[in-house]
Design an enzyme around this catalytic site. Structure first.
Site, mmCIF file in Angstrom:
data_model
loop_
_atom_site.group_PDB
_atom_site.id
_atom_site.type_symbol
_atom_site.label_atom_id
_atom_site.label_comp_id
_atom_site.label_asym_id
_atom_site.label_seq_id
_atom_site.Cartn_x
_atom_site.Cartn_y
_atom_site.Cartn_z
ATOM 1 N N TYR A 154 0.844 -1.213 0.000
ATOM 2 C CA TYR A 154 0.000 0.000 0.000
ATOM 3 C C TYR A 154 0.876 1.259 0.000
ATOM 4 O O TYR A 154 0.681 2.161 -0.826
ATOM 5 C CB TYR A 154 -0.898 -0.049 1.234
ATOM 6 C CG TYR A 154 -1.690 1.211 1.498
ATOM 7 C CD1 TYR A 154 -2.764 1.580 0.689
ATOM 8 C CD2 TYR A 154 -1.382 2.031 2.594
ATOM 9 C CE1 TYR A 154 -3.495 2.723 0.953
ATOM 10 C CE2 TYR A 154 -2.109 3.172 2.865
ATOM 11 C CZ TYR A 154 -3.165 3.517 2.041
ATOM 12 O OH TYR A 154 -3.889 4.662 2.294
HETATM 13 P P1 NAP Z 1 -12.903 4.726 2.060
HETATM 14 O O1 NAP Z 1 -13.677 5.225 3.214
HETATM 15 O O2 NAP Z 1 -12.671 3.274 1.899
HETATM 16 O O3 NAP Z 1 -13.593 5.304 0.719
HETATM 17 C C1 NAP Z 1 -12.996 4.988 -0.505
HETATM 18 C C2 NAP Z 1 -13.695 5.701 -1.622
HETATM 19 O O4 NAP Z 1 -12.986 5.384 -2.828
HETATM 20 C C3 NAP Z 1 -15.130 5.259 -1.835
HETATM 21 O O5 NAP Z 1 -15.899 6.376 -2.237
HETATM 22 C C4 NAP Z 1 -15.021 4.248 -2.964
HETATM 23 O O6 NAP Z 1 -16.150 4.211 -3.823
HETATM 24 C C5 NAP Z 1 -13.893 4.842 -3.764
HETATM 25 N N1 NAP Z 1 -13.231 3.855 -4.613
HETATM 26 C C6 NAP Z 1 -12.606 2.715 -4.275
HETATM 27 N N2 NAP Z 1 -12.137 2.087 -5.360
HETATM 28 C C7 NAP Z 1 -12.474 2.863 -6.428
HETATM 29 C C8 NAP Z 1 -12.284 2.757 -7.817
HETATM 30 N N3 NAP Z 1 -11.634 1.707 -8.357
HETATM 31 N N4 NAP Z 1 -12.773 3.724 -8.632
HETATM 32 C C9 NAP Z 1 -13.445 4.787 -8.087
HETATM 33 N N5 NAP Z 1 -13.653 4.940 -6.774
HETATM 34 C C10 NAP Z 1 -13.180 3.979 -5.958
HETATM 35 O O7 NAP Z 1 -11.441 5.384 2.028
HETATM 36 P P2 NAP Z 1 -10.901 6.763 2.690
HETATM 37 O O8 NAP Z 1 -10.352 6.446 4.023
HETATM 38 O O9 NAP Z 1 -11.898 7.828 2.540
HETATM 39 O O10 NAP Z 1 -9.631 7.025 1.740
HETATM 40 C C11 NAP Z 1 -9.558 8.088 0.814
HETATM 41 C C12 NAP Z 1 -8.096 8.254 0.394
HETATM 42 O O11 NAP Z 1 -7.315 8.613 1.530
HETATM 43 C C13 NAP Z 1 -7.459 6.975 -0.165
HETATM 44 O O12 NAP Z 1 -6.612 7.306 -1.244
HETATM 45 C C14 NAP Z 1 -6.630 6.449 0.995
HETATM 46 O O13 NAP Z 1 -5.560 5.657 0.576
HETATM 47 C C15 NAP Z 1 -6.199 7.751 1.631
HETATM 48 N N6 NAP Z 1 -5.815 7.622 3.042
HETATM 49 C C16 NAP Z 1 -6.725 7.240 3.979
HETATM 50 C C17 NAP Z 1 -6.323 7.140 5.326
HETATM 51 C C18 NAP Z 1 -7.265 6.709 6.408
HETATM 52 O O14 NAP Z 1 -6.801 6.460 7.531
HETATM 53 N N7 NAP Z 1 -8.552 6.629 6.172
HETATM 54 C C19 NAP Z 1 -4.995 7.420 5.680
HETATM 55 C C20 NAP Z 1 -4.106 7.808 4.681
HETATM 56 C C21 NAP Z 1 -4.527 7.905 3.372
HETATM 57 P P3 NAP Z 1 -17.336 3.122 -3.622
HETATM 58 O O15 NAP Z 1 -18.061 3.579 -2.398
HETATM 59 O O16 NAP Z 1 -18.167 3.254 -4.842
HETATM 60 O O17 NAP Z 1 -16.655 1.813 -3.429
#
Ligand code: NAP
Length: 246
Positions: A154
């Protein structure tokens, strides 16, 4: 609230989590927002309806970011509906944790496809089509700095995103477009919370000196800064938004 009423923003992965908070915040700041999603159509449409009910403008757009044609069609739809695109937020991402020894090929390939190729697909389209004066915000993770066990694949996809961020910021010389990345720490969304015990969540919440998890709104505020007028001199940077964890 800043008035960005003539500006159009695409936010990938905006049906849930951080992306949904970004779409909501940018809409509040006056942007017209394209709410991209892969599977969660009901959530994306409900968010678009909420934004419209609050007086904003929003469109939901299904596209798997790992599919270059789907990303192209999403840009086409945004241009047809609103006349152009000014801001591209490459937020969509997935995380499947395991040690490198235990990592399986399918999970490696999928993280590369969504996190790295998906961001590339968005960046290539944005580089070709964003209006001058635009903003691009990519998504990394603070684990690139923390280097925690089990995050190897990741974090590697996100380190590659950081590298493309800096290089694209130079390639866009002359168009007044900034390219930056936001690197959150642990943030309270499904991506972070699912599959973790309450004890582990509590322990990770306390790792940052501010001793709490990030909230989606914390990260949305960081993106709004980079996309708005006050962020205009920040270019080619990775902004870690994590309460001081690293
Ligand atoms: P999340 O709650 O799992 O939400 C992920 C979102 O991405 C959902 O809207 C999902 O859409 C969409 N998605 C997944 N696969 C996709 C694809 N192939 N095409 C289009 N959309 C897609 O994740 P999050 O925590 O909000 O993460 C957002 C970003 O922040 C990510 O890049 C993650 O790596 C980064 N990040 C998160 C954290 C953390 O602790 N949460 C920390 C560091 C970085 P669907 O609902 O339609 O599946």
């Amino acid at each position: 609230m800043t008035n960005q009423s003539n500006k159009i923003a695409i936010v990938t992965g905006a049906s849930r989590g951080i992306g949904a908070a970004i779409a909501e915040r940018l809409a509040k700041d006056g942007f017209t927002v394209v709410i991209n999603y892969a599977g969660s159509q009901a959530e994306a449409e409900a968010l678009a309806a909420r934004i419209e009910a609050a007086g904003g403008r929003a469109l939901s757009a299904k596209a798997d970011v790992s599919d270059p044609d789907a990303v192209r069609r999403m840009f086409d739809a945004a241009e047809t509906a609103f006349g152009g695109v000014d801001v591209m937020v490459n937020n969509a991402g997935i995380m499947q944790l395991s040690s490198i020894a235990d990592a399986d090929d399918a999970s490696f390939d999928r993280m590369i496809a969504v996190n790295l190729k998906g961001t590339f697909n968005g960046l290539r389209e944005a580089a070709r089509r964003l209006r001058n004066g635009g903003r691009i915000v990519n998504f990394s993770t603070s684990v690139v700095g923390l280097k925690l066990e089990n995050y190897g694949v990741y974090a590697a996809t996100k380190a590659a995103v950081e590298t493309m961020t800096a290089i694209l910021s130079k390639e866009l010389r002359g168009r007044n477009i900034t390219v930056n990345a936001v690197a959150p720490g642990p943030t309270a969304t499904d991506l972070f919370l699912s599959g973790k015990s309450p004890e582990l969540i509590e322990r990770m919440s306390r790792m940052a000196p501010l001793e709490r998890l990030g909230q989606p709104a914390d990260i949305a505020g960081t993106v709004a800064f980079l996309a708005g007028p006050d962020g205009g001199w920040i270019n080619g940077q990775v902004l870690r938004a994590n309460g001081g964890i690293v």
